[in-house]
Design a protein around this motif. Structure first.
Motif, PDB file in Angstrom:
ATOM      1  N   MET A   1     -23.898  43.613  36.026  1.00  0.00           N
ATOM      2  CA  MET A   1     -23.119  44.066  34.888  1.00  0.00           C
ATOM      3  C   MET A   1     -24.013  44.902  33.987  1.00  0.00           C
ATOM      4  O   MET A   1     -25.219  44.772  34.002  1.00  0.00           O
ATOM      5  CB  MET A   1     -22.547  42.886  34.118  1.00  0.00           C
ATOM      6  CG  MET A   1     -21.512  42.115  34.864  1.00  0.00           C
ATOM      7  SD  MET A   1     -20.731  40.930  33.762  1.00  0.00           S
ATOM      8  CE  MET A   1     -19.676  40.137  34.918  1.00  0.00           C
ATOM      9  N   ASN A   2     -23.413  45.720  33.187  1.00  0.00           N
ATOM     10  CA  ASN A   2     -24.182  46.572  32.295  1.00  0.00           C
ATOM     11  C   ASN A   2     -23.607  46.528  30.889  1.00  0.00           C
ATOM     12  O   ASN A   2     -22.691  45.767  30.599  1.00  0.00           O
ATOM     13  CB  ASN A   2     -24.215  48.007  32.843  1.00  0.00           C
ATOM     14  CG  ASN A   2     -22.812  48.563  33.054  1.00  0.00           C
ATOM     15  OD1 ASN A   2     -21.916  48.304  32.260  1.00  0.00           O
ATOM     16  ND2 ASN A   2     -22.633  49.309  34.117  1.00  0.00           N
ATOM     17  N   SER A   3     -24.155  47.397  30.033  1.00  0.00           N
ATOM     18  CA  SER A   3     -23.730  47.361  28.631  1.00  0.00           C
ATOM     19  C   SER A   3     -22.273  47.760  28.443  1.00  0.00           C
ATOM     20  O   SER A   3     -21.641  47.346  27.475  1.00  0.00           O
ATOM     21  CB  SER A   3     -24.640  48.240  27.779  1.00  0.00           C
ATOM     22  OG  SER A   3     -24.543  49.585  28.192  1.00  0.00           O
ATOM     23  N   LEU A  74     -29.418  26.097  36.810  1.00  0.00           N
ATOM     24  CA  LEU A  74     -29.175  24.858  36.067  1.00  0.00           C
ATOM     25  C   LEU A  74     -28.889  25.176  34.605  1.00  0.00           C
ATOM     26  O   LEU A  74     -27.952  24.621  34.017  1.00  0.00           O
ATOM     27  CB  LEU A  74     -30.366  23.911  36.184  1.00  0.00           C
ATOM     28  CG  LEU A  74     -30.274  22.599  35.400  1.00  0.00           C
ATOM     29  CD1 LEU A  74     -29.060  21.779  35.834  1.00  0.00           C
ATOM     30  CD2 LEU A  74     -31.564  21.795  35.543  1.00  0.00           C
ATOM     31  N   HIS A  75     -29.676  26.079  34.031  1.00  0.00           N
ATOM     32  CA  HIS A  75     -29.454  26.511  32.651  1.00  0.00           C
ATOM     33  C   HIS A  75     -28.045  27.078  32.488  1.00  0.00           C
ATOM     34  O   HIS A  75     -27.319  26.710  31.564  1.00  0.00           O
ATOM     35  CB  HIS A  75     -30.495  27.567  32.259  1.00  0.00           C
ATOM     36  CG  HIS A  75     -30.222  28.230  30.948  1.00  0.00           C
ATOM     37  ND1 HIS A  75     -30.465  27.612  29.745  1.00  0.00           N
ATOM     38  CD2 HIS A  75     -29.711  29.454  30.646  1.00  0.00           C
ATOM     39  CE1 HIS A  75     -30.122  28.426  28.762  1.00  0.00           C
ATOM     40  NE2 HIS A  75     -29.658  29.553  29.279  1.00  0.00           N
ATOM     41  N   GLU A  76     -27.655  27.936  33.383  1.00  0.00           N
ATOM     42  CA  GLU A  76     -26.326  28.555  33.330  1.00  0.00           C
ATOM     43  C   GLU A  76     -25.224  27.495  33.384  1.00  0.00           C
ATOM     44  O   GLU A  76     -24.287  27.518  32.590  1.00  0.00           O
ATOM     45  CB  GLU A  76     -26.172  29.527  34.502  1.00  0.00           C
ATOM     46  CG  GLU A  76     -24.827  30.199  34.581  1.00  0.00           C
ATOM     47  CD  GLU A  76     -24.683  31.085  35.816  1.00  0.00           C
ATOM     48  OE1 GLU A  76     -23.532  31.331  36.214  1.00  0.00           O
ATOM     49  OE2 GLU A  76     -25.699  31.518  36.384  1.00  0.00           O
ATOM     50  N   ASN A  77     -25.353  26.563  34.309  1.00  0.00           N
ATOM     51  CA  ASN A  77     -24.339  25.510  34.449  1.00  0.00           C
ATOM     52  C   ASN A  77     -24.299  24.589  33.226  1.00  0.00           C
ATOM     53  O   ASN A  77     -23.215  24.190  32.779  1.00  0.00           O
ATOM     54  CB  ASN A  77     -24.577  24.703  35.722  1.00  0.00           C
ATOM     55  CG  ASN A  77     -24.261  25.495  36.967  1.00  0.00           C
ATOM     56  OD1 ASN A  77     -23.463  26.436  36.943  1.00  0.00           O
ATOM     57  ND2 ASN A  77     -24.903  25.146  38.070  1.00  0.00           N
ATOM     58  N   ALA A 140     -25.749  37.267  28.689  1.00  0.00           N
ATOM     59  CA  ALA A 140     -26.214  36.701  29.960  1.00  0.00           C
ATOM     60  C   ALA A 140     -25.340  37.189  31.109  1.00  0.00           C
ATOM     61  O   ALA A 140     -25.853  37.558  32.174  1.00  0.00           O
ATOM     62  CB  ALA A 140     -26.218  35.175  29.894  1.00  0.00           C
ATOM     63  N   LEU A 141     -24.021  37.204  30.908  1.00  0.00           N
ATOM     64  CA  LEU A 141     -23.113  37.713  31.941  1.00  0.00           C
ATOM     65  C   LEU A 141     -23.424  39.167  32.302  1.00  0.00           C
ATOM     66  O   LEU A 141     -23.339  39.556  33.465  1.00  0.00           O
ATOM     67  CB  LEU A 141     -21.655  37.645  31.465  1.00  0.00           C
ATOM     68  CG  LEU A 141     -20.948  36.314  31.487  1.00  0.00           C
ATOM     69  CD1 LEU A 141     -19.528  36.475  30.934  1.00  0.00           C
ATOM     70  CD2 LEU A 141     -20.905  35.738  32.879  1.00  0.00           C
ATOM     71  N   HIS A 148     -30.253  38.621  25.438  1.00  0.00           N
ATOM     72  CA  HIS A 148     -29.735  37.249  25.507  1.00  0.00           C
ATOM     73  C   HIS A 148     -30.771  36.280  24.934  1.00  0.00           C
ATOM     74  O   HIS A 148     -30.450  35.448  24.075  1.00  0.00           O
ATOM     75  CB  HIS A 148     -29.406  36.893  26.959  1.00  0.00           C
ATOM     76  CG  HIS A 148     -29.150  35.439  27.173  1.00  0.00           C
ATOM     77  ND1 HIS A 148     -27.946  34.835  26.877  1.00  0.00           N
ATOM     78  CD2 HIS A 148     -29.965  34.441  27.635  1.00  0.00           C
ATOM     79  CE1 HIS A 148     -28.019  33.543  27.166  1.00  0.00           C
ATOM     80  NE2 HIS A 148     -29.231  33.284  27.625  1.00  0.00           N
ATOM     81  N   LYS A 149     -31.983  36.398  25.402  1.00  0.00           N
ATOM     82  CA  LYS A 149     -33.049  35.484  24.974  1.00  0.00           C
ATOM     83  C   LYS A 149     -33.311  35.613  23.473  1.00  0.00           C
ATOM     84  O   LYS A 149     -33.480  34.608  22.776  1.00  0.00           O
ATOM     85  CB  LYS A 149     -34.327  35.775  25.766  1.00  0.00           C
ATOM     86  CG  LYS A 149     -35.474  34.850  25.451  1.00  0.00           C
ATOM     87  CD  LYS A 149     -36.681  35.170  26.317  1.00  0.00           C
ATOM     88  CE  LYS A 149     -37.848  34.264  25.973  1.00  0.00           C
ATOM     89  NZ  LYS A 149     -39.014  34.553  26.808  1.00  0.00           N
TER      90      LYS A 149
END
Length: 178
Positions: A1-3, A74-77, A140-141, A148-149
């Motif tokens: 995905m992009n901006s 794991l973070h995503e879930n 993040a998507l 995101h960070k």
């Protein structure tokens, strides 16, 4: 995905960031029993939604630890689960207030001011956090992990505060439930 995909979600972020607090505020003021509906008060919900807030706080901490340890999936879930828990909390919170009379805090003195400080900051940040969570998630998507960070460093402590203070508010007001 992009901006460009990220921009596509911006309208939804704006709509949800405005609609959720407005709908909650409106529904908070609607008591189905006062409108003539024969519904039983859902008085069993406050400890359940307080527990949901507590679980959200735990999941958020686990999610941060997961990403710090390089466990991206794991973070995503865990983050998806934290969002789900927040949605469940919101549904239960609204259902409770639509079927039950509001509970007044009965404490006096300094504890009363502490309670209201925690409650007011909890409410205000629960409104402010909505666009932060949504934008952080969409970044993040869109695989814009640098952005995101950067935003997550602001979103995480705010969201954690809302989750933890939700439990504290419940614990402080629970003796006054009828």
């Amino acid at each position: 995905m992009n901006s460009s995909v990220e921009k596509k979600y911006n309208i939804w972020i704006i709509v949800l960031s405005i609609a959720i607090p407005l709908v909650v505020a409106v529904l908070f003021g609607v008591n189905l029993r006062d409108l003539g509906y024969d519904v039983k008060p859902l008085t069993f919900l406050p400890p359940i939604y307080a527990t949901t807030n507590g679980l959200t706080a735990i999941v958020l901490v686990l999610a941060v630890n997961a990403i710090k340890n390089g466990k991206r999936k794991l973070h995503e879930n865990l983050m998806k689960f934290a969002i789900l828990l927040s949605i469940l909390f919101l549904g239960m919170y609204v259902a409770y207030h639509m079927t039950s009379d509001s509970t007044k805090f009965g404490g006096e003195g300094a504890i009363k001011y502490i309670y209201y400080f925690i409650l007011i900051t909890h409410i205000l940040l629960s409104i402010i956090i909505i666009p932060f969570v949504l934008v952080t998630y969409v970044r993040a998507l869109a695989e814009r992990f640098d952005k995101h960070k950067k935003l997550a460093k602001i979103t995480f402590p705010m969201w954690l505060y809302v989750a933890v203070t939700g439990v504290i508010v419940y614990l402080m007001i629970s003796p006054y439930y009828s």
